[in-house]
Write a protein that holds these residues in place. Structure first.
Motif, PDB file in Angstrom:
ATOM      1  N   HIS A 213       0.844  -1.186   0.000  1.00 50.99           N
ATOM      2  CA  HIS A 213       0.000   0.000   0.000  1.00 50.99           C
ATOM      3  C   HIS A 213       0.886   1.245   0.000  1.00 50.99           C
ATOM      4  N   GLN A 215      -0.526   4.441  -1.156  1.00 52.73           N
ATOM      5  CA  GLN A 215      -1.445   5.515  -1.504  1.00 52.73           C
ATOM      6  C   GLN A 215      -0.985   6.834  -0.877  1.00 52.73           C
ATOM      7  N   ASN A 236      -1.191  -0.928  -4.428  1.00 51.59           N
ATOM      8  CA  ASN A 236      -2.180   0.144  -4.459  1.00 51.59           C
ATOM      9  C   ASN A 236      -1.472   1.499  -4.478  1.00 51.59           C
ATOM     10  N   GLN A 238      -3.157   4.459  -5.391  1.00 55.98           N
ATOM     11  CA  GLN A 238      -4.176   5.499  -5.520  1.00 55.98           C
ATOM     12  C   GLN A 238      -3.722   6.810  -4.889  1.00 55.98           C
ATOM     13  N   ILE A 254      -3.211  -0.907  -8.628  1.00 54.31           N
ATOM     14  CA  ILE A 254      -4.435  -0.140  -8.498  1.00 54.31           C
ATOM     15  C   ILE A 254      -4.084   1.343  -8.494  1.00 54.31           C
ATOM     16  N   GLU A 259     -10.920   2.035  -9.459  1.00 54.10           N
ATOM     17  CA  GLU A 259     -11.456   1.619  -8.174  1.00 54.10           C
ATOM     18  C   GLU A 259     -12.199   0.293  -8.231  1.00 54.10           C
ATOM     19  N   ILE A 262     -10.440  -2.750  -6.837  1.00 52.83           N
ATOM     20  CA  ILE A 262     -10.046  -2.839  -5.435  1.00 52.83           C
ATOM     21  C   ILE A 262     -10.754  -3.985  -4.748  1.00 52.83           C
ATOM     22  N   ASP A 278      -6.449  -3.573   5.658  1.00 48.50           N
ATOM     23  CA  ASP A 278      -6.642  -2.685   4.520  1.00 48.50           C
ATOM     24  C   ASP A 278      -7.443  -1.447   4.902  1.00 48.50           C
TER      25      ASP A 278
END
Length: 315
Positions: A213, A215, A236, A238, A254, A259, A262, A278
């Motif tokens: 992750h 993001q 991820n 984003q 991602i 989206e 996800i 998450d």
């Protein structure tokens, strides 16, 4: 504090602990009792295995807590500890420790004495660094240090061969140590809300990594070399300022605008605790489901000691 309420609270604590002592209970939970000091009566509970005294206003632990030889799980989150209690260096049997939401600022070198730790949570503690001695915790499986001010990960973290879950979300990190790839058991890595402008190649060397992750960082591009090196990981990205006009898209990445993928990322996870991870749960709650002190036991104690609202005022 209202003196009547204070009296009731102190007697509720005493009743719960005395019942636990008489039944040789392995669990005591004293959440949100407005405690300002560690209740010394707890020291009589020699069979104690889990102790949860979170959501109070305690700022220190007595040296005599070392008498609790069977204590393995300790939750102190949401208290008023301003420093890492020195007595911890003698609690070498601890398996899990939750210090989250205390204004500790410095995680002392004494943390290195807790060689039995498998879980350590120190979220929202105003930490600016993790000590090198964190590398001594070779049994550590879960390390959570969200919402701090950490700007560098110590090189010694690569010694944590059993580390499976690592979250350093919402810090000031921009890179990882060169030997970060030596974390040979790491499955989940959360680096959301930091200052990364690229994905360090050292991360791609972690062949066990399944979820990355990143993001809300500062990535402008998706590094093809890094992504291709870890096809087993869901990544991820984003809410990064990605410029993707001519860039290749990857099925395991991602990005904002994708989206719909996800849900697939979550559903593909066979780890039952991944949903909480998450969703970036701030702290871990100790699981008392197998302990001796059930909710019905506590209700029985409280049946003859009524709980007053802390906002009650004398007439």
């Amino acid at each position: 504090m209202n003196p009547v309420y204070d009296f009731i609270q102190r007697n509720r604590v005493l009743a719960i602990v005395e019942k636990a002592q008489s039944s040789n209970a392995r669990n005591i939970a004293l959440e949100d009792f407005d405690l300002t000091q560690f209740p010394s009566v707890i020291l009589n509970c020699q069979y104690l295995y889990h102790l949860n005294i979170s959501h109070n206003n305690i700022s220190d632990l007595p040296n005599d807590i070392v008498q609790l030889k069977n204590l393995q799980h300790l939750s102190l989150e949401y208290n008023n500890f301003t420093s890492f209690p020195t007595v911890f260096k003698n609690l070498t049997q601890l398996v899990s420790l939750n210090l989250s939401h205390n204004p500790i600022k410095v995680l002392s070198r004494d943390v290195g004495h807790l060689a039995s730790l498998e879980t350590l949570w120190c979220n929202s503690c105003c930490l600016t660094e993790l000590p090198n001695e964190i590398g001594n915790l070779t049994k550590l499986e879960t390390l959570g240090s969200r919402h701090n001010k950490i700007c560098k990960i110590p090189d010694t973290i690569s010694s944590l061969k059993n580390l499976t879950w690592l979250t350093l979300e919402d810090n000031s990190l921009h890179t990882v140590p060169p030997d970060f790839g030596d974390l040979e058991s790491l499955t989940h890595l959360n680096l959301n809300k930091n200052n990364f402008s690229y994905i360090p190649f050292a991360i791609s060397k972690i062949k066990t990594l399944r979820y990355l992750h990143m993001q809300n960082n500062e990535l402008f591009s998706v590094p093809e070399r890094v992504v291709l090196a870890m096809p087993q990981a869901k990544i991820n990205l984003q809410n990064n300022p990605l410029q993707l006009d001519n860039e290749k898209l990857f099925p395991n990445v991602i990005i904002t605008g994708q989206e719909d993928n996800i849900q697939d990322l979550v559903e593909d996870d066979s780890d039952s605790s991944s949903d909480d991870w998450d969703n970036s749960v701030d702290s871990s709650d100790l699981n008392y489901s197998g302990s001796d002190s059930s909710e019905s036991d506590i209700e029985e104690v409280l049946s003859y000691i009524p709980k007053l609202s802390k906002y009650v005022t004398p007439s």
